[in-house]
Design an enzyme around this catalytic site. Structure first.
Site, short mmCIF file in Angstrom:
data_model
loop_
_atom_site.label_atom_id
_atom_site.label_comp_id
_atom_site.label_asym_id
_atom_site.label_seq_id
_atom_site.Cartn_x
_atom_site.Cartn_y
_atom_site.Cartn_z
N HIS A 113 0.83 -1.21 0.00
CA HIS A 113 0.00 0.00 0.00
C HIS A 113 0.87 1.26 0.00
CE1 HIS A 113 -4.03 -1.77 0.27
NE2 HIS A 113 -3.48 -2.71 1.01
N THR A 114 2.07 1.12 -0.54
CA THR A 114 2.95 2.29 -0.70
C THR A 114 2.91 2.81 -2.13
OG1 THR A 114 4.69 0.68 -1.04
CG2 THR A 114 4.61 1.73 1.12
N ASP A 115 2.53 1.93 -3.09
CA ASP A 115 2.67 2.31 -4.51
C ASP A 115 1.86 3.56 -4.86
OD1 ASP A 115 0.31 0.85 -4.17
OD2 ASP A 115 0.48 -0.24 -6.06
N GLY A 123 -5.69 -15.47 -10.19
CA GLY A 123 -6.50 -14.73 -9.23
C GLY A 123 -6.04 -14.87 -7.80
N SER A 178 -0.96 -13.19 -12.52
CA SER A 178 -1.04 -13.89 -13.81
C SER A 178 -1.43 -12.90 -14.91
CB SER A 178 -2.02 -15.05 -13.73
OG SER A 178 -3.34 -14.61 -13.53
N SER A 179 -2.22 -11.89 -14.56
CA SER A 179 -2.69 -10.95 -15.60
C SER A 179 -1.53 -10.12 -16.15
CB SER A 179 -3.79 -10.04 -15.05
OG SER A 179 -3.34 -9.27 -13.96
N ASP A 189 3.39 -4.62 -11.01
CA ASP A 189 3.30 -5.98 -11.55
C ASP A 189 3.93 -6.10 -12.92
OD1 ASP A 189 1.83 -6.11 -9.26
OD2 ASP A 189 -0.09 -6.51 -10.23
N TYR A 206 -9.98 -0.43 -0.46
CA TYR A 206 -8.83 0.14 -1.18
C TYR A 206 -9.09 1.61 -1.48
CZ TYR A 206 -5.46 0.56 -5.06
OH TYR A 206 -4.45 0.95 -5.90
P1 ADP Z 1 -4.10 -12.26 -10.86
O1 ADP Z 1 -4.01 -11.91 -9.42
O2 ADP Z 1 -3.67 -13.67 -11.10
O3 ADP Z 1 -3.42 -11.28 -11.75
P2 ADP Z 1 -6.43 -11.30 -12.23
O4 ADP Z 1 -7.87 -11.44 -11.94
O5 ADP Z 1 -5.85 -9.93 -12.31
O6 ADP Z 1 -5.66 -12.21 -11.19
O7 ADP Z 1 -6.13 -11.99 -13.64
C1 ADP Z 1 -6.57 -13.30 -13.90
C2 ADP Z 1 -7.06 -13.42 -15.32
O8 ADP Z 1 -5.93 -13.49 -16.23
C3 ADP Z 1 -7.82 -14.72 -15.57
O9 ADP Z 1 -9.18 -14.57 -15.23
C4 ADP Z 1 -7.62 -14.92 -17.06
O10 ADP Z 1 -8.51 -14.11 -17.80
C5 ADP Z 1 -6.22 -14.41 -17.27
N1 ADP Z 1 -5.27 -15.55 -17.15
C6 ADP Z 1 -4.46 -15.84 -16.11
N2 ADP Z 1 -3.75 -16.97 -16.33
C7 ADP Z 1 -4.15 -17.42 -17.52
C8 ADP Z 1 -3.82 -18.57 -18.31
N3 ADP Z 1 -2.95 -19.48 -17.87
N4 ADP Z 1 -4.39 -18.69 -19.53
C9 ADP Z 1 -5.27 -17.77 -19.98
N5 ADP Z 1 -5.65 -16.68 -19.28
C10 ADP Z 1 -5.10 -16.51 -18.07
MG MG Z 2 -3.94 -9.19 -11.87
#
Ligand code: ADP
Ligand code: MG
Length: 390
Positions: free
Chosen positions: A46-48, A133, A138-139, A183, A232
């Site tokens: 929570h610094t960003d 998620g 992952s996003s 990120d 947030y």
């Molecule tokens: P996170 O905390 O992992 O970033 P987000 O909700 O921001 O969570 O992003 C997750 C979304 O990114 C998933 O709902 C999907 O749409 C996409 N995503 C993540 N990993 C994959 C994957 N392996 N293949 C396809 N889409 C993915």
């Molecule tokens: Mg994300």
């Protein structure tokens, strides 16, 4: 949810199978394979958005994309993990309400073109092993991998900092998630066995070596709460009020001594919020110094203090995060632990001695399960390189 939620075991590495998946769909070898990592923030929470410091590391969990250029303007995608196809034309990019996962690729193509880069179409197959998620981003990994694939196939003169900023803009404006820069930045610029100190105000950044005798233990509480976005926004507003009352542009600019002298002028809970942000910024700098000295006990102590400050002053922890962190604190070989991410659920991060990771996984899992009835996911990771061609 992640199609592969392997908890204690090692999940399959998408790097090993992506070329075969591509060949299966397109009958040829992909021209490039790109891997972009997920990340964990070691300290600086929570610094960003207060223009402060963060210290993330890229982790050895990836989004992998195999791709080849096309002669036309179509982008044809296949997600191995969702067993789903999607395609769009670069001439008219709109949201996909069916294959939602493809909106990240659409967003990046849109942002690159808006910024003036010329793209041609591509065939791409993607797969990943970053838990989806869970707050391990992952996003951002998909965005950075996609941008890097476009960059390589189109010979774009795009440095990694610009690439990261465009990916953040893509997520903010096209996907509609108001994430900060951390990120995408670490997924692009991380290095093996290093964390990255980022100044979120100037975007100055510097690699910080991580001692070899430290593994990253990431524990997912499996709890997600809707509270996150309202809390947030409330915290952000409280920080702005605090900065105004302290007479600084943002809390980043407030010295600890100024806070101490003038804290009586701040109403609660603004005072507590300011105490967290101002002390957390200092903890990040102290943590960098501790790592550079190889002083893991000192680094661990700062992680613990960060957790207490997030729990008591910033009030973004929750019962499950506290239980998990306390379970990790009891394991012999844990230097320190804290909640990581926005809070109210999600993950904790621990600095763990490598020879203690087995005990860490077993003991933390047992304690958390018996206290909450929930089965945690525990990932032991190492700091990895940022986006690259395989
Ligand atoms: P996170 O905390 O992992 O970033 P987000 O909700 O921001 O969570 O992003 C997750 C979304 O990114 C998933 O709902 C999907 O749409 C996409 N995503 C993540 N990993 C994959 C994957 N392996 N293949 C396809 N889409 C993915
Ligand atoms: Mg994300």
């Amino acid at each position: 949810m992640s199609p592969r939620s392997s908890d204690l075991g090692k999940p399959p590495d998408p790097k090993d199978s992506i070329a075969a998946h591509y060949r299966e769909r397109h009958g040829s070898t992909p021209v490039i394979i790109v891997a972009a990592p997920g990340r964990v923030n070691l300290i600086g929470e929570h610094t960003d958005y207060n223009g402060g410091f963060v210290l993330p590391a890229a982790i050895n969990r990836h989004m992998v994309i195999a791709a080849s250029p096309r002669e036309d303007t179509l982008v044809c995608l296949h997600s191995v993990d969702f067993s789903s196809d999607a395609s769009f034309s670069l001439d008219a990019i709109s949201h996909d309400t069916q294959a939602e996962w493809s909106n990240y690729e659409r967003a990046v193509a849109w942002a690159l073109q808006e910024a003036g880069y010329e793209l041609r179409g591509m065939n791409a197959v993607l797969a990943g092993n970053i838990p989806i998620g869970s707050g391990l981003s992952s996003s951002a990994a998909i965005e950075v991998a996609t941008a890097y694939a476009f960059r390589t196939l189109n010979d774009l003169p795009l440095d990694l900092v610009t690439l990261a900023k465009l990916c953040q803009w893509a997520e903010n404006e096209f996907v509609g998630v108001k994430c900060g820069i951390m990120d995408q930045f670490i997924s692009a610029l991380g290095q093996a066995q290093h964390a990255l100190l980022i100044d979120c105000h100037s975007l100055d950044h510097r690699l910080v070596p991580l001692p070899a005798e430290m593994s990253l233990g990431i524990c997912d509480t499996k709890v997600r709460r809707d509270l996150v976005s309202s809390a947030y926004n409330e915290r952000r507003a409280q920080c702005e009020t605090g900065a105004q009352l302290l007479g600084v542009p943002s809390l980043r600019d407030a010295e600890w001594s100024t806070f101490e002298d003038r804290q009586q002028e701040l109403p609660e809970p603004v005072r507590q919020r300011c105490r967290h942000v101002i002390s957390e910024n200092q903890r990040v700098l102290d943590a960098v110094a501790a790592l550079e000295e190889g002083n893991l006990p000192a680094f661990g102590m700062l992680m613990n203090q960060s957790h207490e400050s997030l729990r008591d002053d910033y009030e973004v922890s929750c019962r499950e995060l506290d239980i998990m962190v306390e379970a990790t604190w009891e394991v012999d070989g844990v230097y320190g632990s804290r909640m990581t991410g926005a809070g109210f659920g999600g993950c904790t991060i621990s600095a763990v001695r490598p020879d203690a990771v087995g005990a860490f996984q077993a003991q933390v899992s047992d304690k958390y399960k018996s206290a909450t009835g929930l089965t945690p996911s525990i990932y032991v990771c190492q700091a990895e390189a940022g986006v690259r061609l395989l």
